[in-house]
Design an enzyme around this catalytic site. Structure first.
Site, PDB file in Angstrom:
ATOM      1  N   LYS A  59       0.826  -1.217   0.000  1.00 57.40           N
ATOM      2  CA  LYS A  59       0.000   0.000   0.000  1.00 57.40           C
ATOM      3  C   LYS A  59       0.854   1.258   0.000  1.00 57.40           C
ATOM      4  O   LYS A  59       0.492   2.262  -0.606  1.00 57.40           O
ATOM      5  CB  LYS A  59      -0.949   0.024   1.199  1.00 57.40           C
ATOM      6  N   LYS A  66     -11.314  -3.731  -5.560  1.00 56.76           N
ATOM      7  CA  LYS A  66     -12.162  -2.566  -5.818  1.00 56.76           C
ATOM      8  C   LYS A  66     -11.388  -1.472  -6.531  1.00 56.76           C
ATOM      9  O   LYS A  66     -11.970  -0.587  -7.137  1.00 56.76           O
ATOM     10  CB  LYS A  66     -12.739  -2.033  -4.513  1.00 56.76           C
ATOM     11  N   LYS A 112      -5.398 -10.256  -7.651  1.00 57.41           N
ATOM     12  CA  LYS A 112      -6.576 -10.367  -6.786  1.00 57.41           C
ATOM     13  C   LYS A 112      -7.734  -9.533  -7.311  1.00 57.41           C
ATOM     14  O   LYS A 112      -7.513  -8.440  -7.832  1.00 57.41           O
ATOM     15  CB  LYS A 112      -6.211  -9.845  -5.390  1.00 57.41           C
TER      16      LYS A 112
END
Ligand code: TRP
Length: 344
Positions: free
Chosen positions: A115, A210, A207
């Protein structure tokens, strides 16, 4: 070690659209656990603000996740559903855990590295400390079992390390305060089933997420039947027929993913699905997958939309859950303060 009453805790972040990965990786398991355990399910709004959020959007995302929980079959009366920020003890225990966890432990967290990327100097301190808050979420209830997706395994291990270090560091005080040889249980991750990792429909090595720019990469819980059909039909495959056994899925990420999704939606093993579809072409399989996905997700999406249209009801569920969660968290936090030597 001391015996702890079995208790399930898990959390979902209120950020963006909920998709099939959230549903199969987490929410379906939450529903299942209700049959055998007392469960606490939390919309983790304090985790969401580790990255920037728009307040109006955050509020509707909190309601949307709550609606998804209820639409999927979580019973907020028999169990507890609430948003994290209502129970201040999460933040209070997180501070204590910031002082238990070591920099080196948090530095190893792969989710933080992913991240933060190259922007390490510029991300929030909260993003770095996130796993200590997650440990506090679980342990403020002294929860024993945590249904999560595969991607949360490392964070769960950290939670166990924190619990263990607290129990060791304060062993004497824990005993003196009357809690025997351990105050916190070592929470166990529950990661099972054929779709603990749901991958993108456009790239079987990534993966389902969103944040993928292509909406065709994911099935959102609120997608209509038409959209579900379009997305499944466009899903990436390979030119081979489907194999008859799971071993034949090796090296075929997209085929493996679609078979895994089918198996999870139909509550069967991948081998069982391949016994039915093995040797056949993808178009037949995809037609069956469309029917199954529409049958399973359609009613959940419709109920979610209905619930989101009644924010007063959603908010009343959260408020009631928050009150009941606090009743469990408050005495545990009081005991932690006593163990630490705090006064008051
Ligand atoms: N970190 C989890 C995720 O991103 C969400 C979460 C926060 C959680 N606190 C938790 C999950 C406690 C399980 C238990 O998916």
């Amino acid at each position: 070690m001391a015996q702890f009453k079995p208790l399930v805790f898990s959390g979902v972040q209120p950020t963006g659209n909920l998709h099939l990965g959230n549903y199969l990786g987490a929410i379906v398991k939450f529903v299942e656990m209700q049959k055998t355990h007392d469960c606490i399910y939390c919309v983790v709004d304090m985790h969401a603000i580790t990255v920037p959020q728009d307040p109006a959007q955050l509020k509707s995302s909190i309601r949307e996740v709550t609606a998804a929980f209820i639409a999927a079959g979580i019973d907020p009366k028999a169990h507890i559903v609430f948003n994290q920020s209502q129970v201040a003890e999460h933040a209070e225990l997180a501070w204590v855990f910031n002082c238990v966890a070591r920099m080196g432990w948090l530095n190893r967290m792969t989710q933080f590295k992913e991240k933060a990327g190259k922007d390490r100097e510029n991300v929030s301190v909260g993003l770095f400390a996130y796993p200590a808050l997650m440990a506090a979420d679980i342990l403020v209830y002294r929860a024993t079992h945590v249904p999560v997706g595969e991607d949360q395994k490392q964070h769960l291990e950290l939670s166990r390390d924190i619990a263990q270090k607290f129990n060791n560091d304060f062993a004497e005080s824990i005993a003196l305060c009357g809690h025997g040889d351990a105050f916190f249980p070592l929470p166990e991750p529950l990661i099972q089933g054929p779709a603990t990792r749901v991958m993108s429909l456009r790239d079987g090595t990534k993966k389902m997420s969103k944040s993928d720019p292509s909406d065709y990469s994911r099935l959102n819980l609120t997608d209509t039947a038409d959209i579900i059909a379009q997305k499944v039909r466009k899903a990436k495959t390979d030119p081979e027929a489907l194999p008859s056994e799971t071993a034949g899925l090796a090296g075929r990420a997209e085929a493996d993913n679609l078979v895994g999704i089918y198996a999870a939606l139909d509550n069967r093993s991948k081998d069982d699905v391949l016994r039915e579809f093995g040797g056949g072409n993808f178009s037949t399989f995809k037609n069956a997958l469309v029917d199954l996905a529409v049958a399973r997700l359609g009613p959940v999406g419709a109920e979610m939309k209905r619930l989101v249209g009644d924010p007063a009801y959603i908010d009343s569920v959260l408020l009631d859950g928050g009150r009941r969660a606090r009743e469990i968290a408050a005495p545990n936090m009081k005991a932690v303060k006593e163990i630490l030597g705090f006064i008051g």
